[in-house]
Design a protein around this motif. Sequence first.
Motif, PDB file in Angstrom:
ATOM      1  N   GLY A  24       0.830  -1.193   0.000  1.00 40.43           N
ATOM      2  CA  GLY A  24       0.000   0.000   0.000  1.00 40.43           C
ATOM      3  C   GLY A  24       0.863   1.241   0.000  1.00 40.43           C
ATOM      4  N   THR A  25       0.242   2.391   0.150  1.00 45.18           N
ATOM      5  CA  THR A  25       0.984   3.646   0.194  1.00 45.18           C
ATOM      6  C   THR A  25       2.058   3.564   1.283  1.00 45.18           C
ATOM      7  OG1 THR A  25      -0.976   4.857  -0.527  1.00 45.18           O
ATOM      8  CG2 THR A  25       0.793   6.139   0.495  1.00 45.18           C
ATOM      9  N   LYS A  85      -9.333  12.827  -2.279  1.00 46.74           N
ATOM     10  CA  LYS A  85      -8.184  13.731  -2.217  1.00 46.74           C
ATOM     11  C   LYS A  85      -6.993  13.004  -1.601  1.00 46.74           C
ATOM     12  CE  LYS A  85      -9.126  17.970  -1.474  1.00 46.74           C
ATOM     13  NZ  LYS A  85      -9.535  19.258  -0.852  1.00 46.74           N
ATOM     14  N   ASP A  86      -7.281  12.179  -0.593  1.00 37.63           N
ATOM     15  CA  ASP A  86      -6.273  11.332   0.041  1.00 37.63           C
ATOM     16  C   ASP A  86      -6.802   9.900   0.017  1.00 37.63           C
ATOM     17  OD1 ASP A  86      -4.128  10.346   1.501  1.00 37.63           O
ATOM     18  OD2 ASP A  86      -4.985  10.919   3.448  1.00 37.63           O
ATOM     19  N   PRO A  87      -6.746   9.252  -1.154  1.00 36.02           N
ATOM     20  CA  PRO A  87      -7.384   7.939  -1.282  1.00 36.02           C
ATOM     21  C   PRO A  87      -6.639   6.869  -0.494  1.00 36.02           C
ATOM     22  CG  PRO A  87      -6.075   8.415  -3.226  1.00 36.02           C
ATOM     23  CD  PRO A  87      -6.053   9.663  -2.384  1.00 36.02           C
ATOM     24  N   LEU A  88      -7.361   5.833  -0.125  1.00 38.61           N
ATOM     25  CA  LEU A  88      -6.738   4.646   0.442  1.00 38.61           C
ATOM     26  C   LEU A  88      -6.290   3.784  -0.739  1.00 38.61           C
ATOM     27  CD1 LEU A  88      -6.073   2.963   2.986  1.00 38.61           C
ATOM     28  CD2 LEU A  88      -8.286   1.833   2.673  1.00 38.61           C
ATOM     29  N   ILE A  89      -4.984   3.620  -0.881  1.00 31.93           N
ATOM     30  CA  ILE A  89      -4.428   2.844  -1.980  1.00 31.93           C
ATOM     31  C   ILE A  89      -3.895   1.535  -1.434  1.00 31.93           C
ATOM     32  CG2 ILE A  89      -2.675   2.742  -3.801  1.00 31.93           C
ATOM     33  CD1 ILE A  89      -4.864   4.813  -4.328  1.00 31.93           C
ATOM     34  N   LEU A  90      -4.478   0.445  -1.877  1.00 37.01           N
ATOM     35  CA  LEU A  90      -4.025  -0.889  -1.516  1.00 37.01           C
ATOM     36  C   LEU A  90      -3.627  -1.621  -2.796  1.00 37.01           C
ATOM     37  CD1 LEU A  90      -6.844  -1.775   1.049  1.00 37.01           C
ATOM     38  CD2 LEU A  90      -4.568  -0.847   1.541  1.00 37.01           C
ATOM     39  N   PHE A  91      -2.447  -2.227  -2.781  1.00 38.88           N
ATOM     40  CA  PHE A  91      -1.918  -2.891  -3.972  1.00 38.88           C
ATOM     41  C   PHE A  91      -1.567  -4.331  -3.614  1.00 38.88           C
ATOM     42  CE2 PHE A  91       1.974  -3.578  -6.765  1.00 38.88           C
ATOM     43  CZ  PHE A  91       1.232  -3.900  -7.895  1.00 38.88           C
ATOM     44  N   ARG A  92      -1.900  -5.242  -4.514  1.00 38.79           N
ATOM     45  CA  ARG A  92      -1.631  -6.662  -4.300  1.00 38.79           C
ATOM     46  C   ARG A  92      -0.857  -7.238  -5.482  1.00 38.79           C
ATOM     47  NH1 ARG A  92      -3.274  -4.774   0.025  1.00 38.79           N
ATOM     48  NH2 ARG A  92      -5.411  -5.085   0.775  1.00 38.79           N
ATOM     49  N   ILE A  93       0.060  -8.155  -5.181  1.00 36.71           N
ATOM     50  CA  ILE A  93       0.703  -8.960  -6.215  1.00 36.71           C
ATOM     51  C   ILE A  93       0.348 -10.410  -5.900  1.00 36.71           C
ATOM     52  CG2 ILE A  93       2.852  -9.619  -7.335  1.00 36.71           C
ATOM     53  CD1 ILE A  93       4.070  -6.999  -6.373  1.00 36.71           C
ATOM     54  N   PHE A  94      -0.370 -11.045  -6.815  1.00 36.01           N
ATOM     55  CA  PHE A  94      -0.854 -12.403  -6.590  1.00 36.01           C
ATOM     56  C   PHE A  94      -0.184 -13.390  -7.545  1.00 36.01           C
ATOM     57  CE2 PHE A  94      -5.085 -10.389  -5.184  1.00 36.01           C
ATOM     58  CZ  PHE A  94      -4.743 -10.483  -3.834  1.00 36.01           C
ATOM     59  N   HIS A  95       0.096 -14.557  -7.013  1.00 30.19           N
ATOM     60  CA  HIS A  95       0.581 -15.681  -7.815  1.00 30.19           C
ATOM     61  C   HIS A  95      -0.407 -16.835  -7.663  1.00 30.19           C
ATOM     62  CE1 HIS A  95       3.121 -19.535  -7.826  1.00 30.19           C
ATOM     63  NE2 HIS A  95       2.830 -19.250  -9.076  1.00 30.19           N
ATOM     64  N   TYR A  96      -0.953 -17.275  -8.789  1.00 23.14           N
ATOM     65  CA  TYR A  96      -1.874 -18.402  -8.826  1.00 23.14           C
ATOM     66  C   TYR A  96      -1.137 -19.605  -9.432  1.00 23.14           C
ATOM     67  CZ  TYR A  96      -5.604 -14.847  -8.449  1.00 23.14           C
ATOM     68  OH  TYR A  96      -6.414 -13.815  -8.049  1.00 23.14           O
TER      69      TYR A  96
END
Length: 328
Positions: free
Chosen positions: A99-100, A166-177
């Motif tokens: 995330g951020t 204006k101040d978004p909640l940024i969540l980032f994922r890297i997935f391996h299937y």
Amino acid sequence: MQDFTSIPIVDLAQDKKKVAADVRKACCESGFFYVIHHGVDEALQKRLEDLSRQFFQQDEASKMQLRMALGGKAWRGYFPVGGELTSGKPDLKEGLYLGTELPADHPKVKAGVPLHGANLFPNVPGFKATVLEYMDAVTRLGHQLMGIMGLSLGLAEDYFHQHCTKDPLILFRIFHYPPDPQPKTQDSWGVGEHTDYGLLTILKQDDCGGLQVKSKSQWVDAPPVPHSFVCNIGDMLDRMTGGLYRSTPHRVKNVSGRNRYSYPLFFDPGFDSEVKPLPLAKTTREDRDERWDKASVHAFQGTYGDYVLNKVSKVFPDLKQDVLEKKS
């Protein structure tokens, strides 16, 4: 729920009014659309892919050095195959939650606000710099798309920015299937049927396929489209539009026989934003009976933080008990 047979492609190089009209049509019908000419550097994406493969090719013990329990309230880090639940069932995937990147002296980190803090990065050269650069680039795209979303609803282009991003909640994922050992059965899913929680998901997927979107009468494939991102709206935009825009169930099953990688970035309201229906929402389309979780996004009252914490607690119940429910 409407019937549709394919996911539309939106060309961001077109006239802005045309783009907004295309986005509106997609959001009303399927809740999903591809975007092309999005401006996110292809070389950056390639670096992200290569470094992600390097990380997931490590042995389990090395990856577990970044286990999510070490991320604390920031809810960051690695989980192994089966470590994430959808509708109470383990998913056939492993992943890295990011995330951020916030320093220890950031006000929200000092206050112990969940989902805010520092990432746990693997000791893979270039990984941290590449991930942060990628998140910045896709976050800029998210702001652009939410501007278009505002126009598509007949609102000012900066409506969402002024009210909740204006101040978004940024969540980032890297997935391996990993390859599905039972590709012809319905018993195992890379990720089971679900909807996303927030405003907008911007997904980079590889060429393996496997993503499916729920139509009224069938599951519709969302196959890889070169040089595109798959975008879909989440529960909060469904709520804000009174159900005009669809938070559509989707799922993943990796039947390619190869390792599948995907990279969703969730561009969501600020954690403290109170999510209310938009002024345009005169009526509400209630779909509790159709939804995978039999819940109503329209009955919810409170901040986006309240909503997302309730949801992610069910995805990682053990982590919820060990981390979020402990007193600071």
